[in-house]
Design a protein around this motif. Structure first.
Motif, mmCIF file in Angstrom:
data_model
loop_
_atom_site.group_PDB
_atom_site.id
_atom_site.type_symbol
_atom_site.label_atom_id
_atom_site.label_comp_id
_atom_site.label_asym_id
_atom_site.label_seq_id
_atom_site.Cartn_x
_atom_site.Cartn_y
_atom_site.Cartn_z
ATOM 1 N N ALA A 91 0.944 -1.252 0.007
ATOM 2 C CA ALA A 91 0.017 0.049 -0.008
ATOM 3 C C ALA A 91 0.835 1.311 -0.147
ATOM 4 C CB ALA A 91 -1.137 -0.034 1.212
ATOM 5 N N ALA A 149 -2.760 9.012 4.054
ATOM 6 C CA ALA A 149 -3.697 8.571 3.609
ATOM 7 C C ALA A 149 -3.876 7.052 3.319
ATOM 8 C CB ALA A 149 -4.300 9.151 2.061
ATOM 9 N N ALA A 150 -2.808 6.546 2.801
ATOM 10 C CA ALA A 150 -2.665 5.014 2.776
ATOM 11 C C ALA A 150 -2.697 4.319 3.951
ATOM 12 C CB ALA A 150 -1.396 4.912 1.990
ATOM 13 N N ARG A 193 -4.232 5.413 6.879
ATOM 14 C CA ARG A 193 -5.683 5.523 7.424
ATOM 15 C C ARG A 193 -6.498 4.520 6.670
ATOM 16 N NH1 ARG A 193 -4.647 11.049 7.007
ATOM 17 N NH2 ARG A 193 -5.597 11.065 5.092
ATOM 18 N N ALA A 194 -6.194 4.505 5.270
ATOM 19 C CA ALA A 194 -7.024 3.285 4.567
ATOM 20 C C ALA A 194 -6.762 1.976 5.161
ATOM 21 C CB ALA A 194 -6.961 3.435 3.112
ATOM 22 N N SER A 249 -7.864 1.279 8.943
ATOM 23 C CA SER A 249 -9.294 1.661 9.056
ATOM 24 C C SER A 249 -10.058 0.369 9.818
ATOM 25 C CB SER A 249 -10.125 2.339 8.044
ATOM 26 O OG SER A 249 -9.959 1.305 6.905
#
Length: 147
Positions: A26, A121-122, A124-125, A128
């Motif tokens: 990721a 962002a990666a 967080r994704a 998550s």
């Protein structure tokens, strides 16, 4: 010889290895548009971050390696690549003739600022699915990192 584990999922090391591979994939995808490897990103952003906290006075390669917990020789090789890309600058240290001061160029600052947004962002994704347990994961990983 047989393993003490009846199932692969019982092995924390194996599970960590699997999760690490998925997470690194990721991160690689997030960094591809910036043409940075993960070690390049870590050192570039760490250099930016440390310099900002040091009033832009510059940091040494050893300080950067210690912060990133990366081998000094590997750090040197990665910094050489970042310097060739024009993202960092190495200058002689004012008081230690054996050391260089590492600073981020304007271009490096811009790339680091954009790349950190993509990496966060990666993250967080990726994380998550843990919901509020992310804090617990961070605490456990920090505990392991202190060994």
């Amino acid at each position: 010889m047989s393993s003490e584990f009846h199932n692969a999922e019982e092995s924390p090391g194996f599970t960590l290895w699997q999760v690490t591979n998925l997470w690194q994939k990721a991160i690689r995808m997030a960094l591809d548009p910036y043409e940075l490897t993960h070690p390049q990103f870590v050192l570039l952003f760490s250099c930016k971050w440390l310099n900002e906290r040091n009033d832009q006075a510059g940091i040494t390669q050893v300080q950067l390696a210690q912060h990133a917990q990366m081998d000094v020789n590997v750090t040197s090789q990665v910094l050489r690549t970042l310097e060739k890309k024009g993202y960092i600058k190495r200058s002689p240290h004012p008081t230690d003739s054996r050391a260089n001061v590492i600073s981020v160029t304007g271009t490096g600052d811009e790339i680091a600022s954009k790349a950190v947004q993509a990496v966060e962002a990666a993250d967080r994704a990726f994380f998550s699915g843990l919901g509020s347990d992310v804090g617990q994961l961070n605490r456990l990983l920090s505990q392991l990192a202190k060994r």
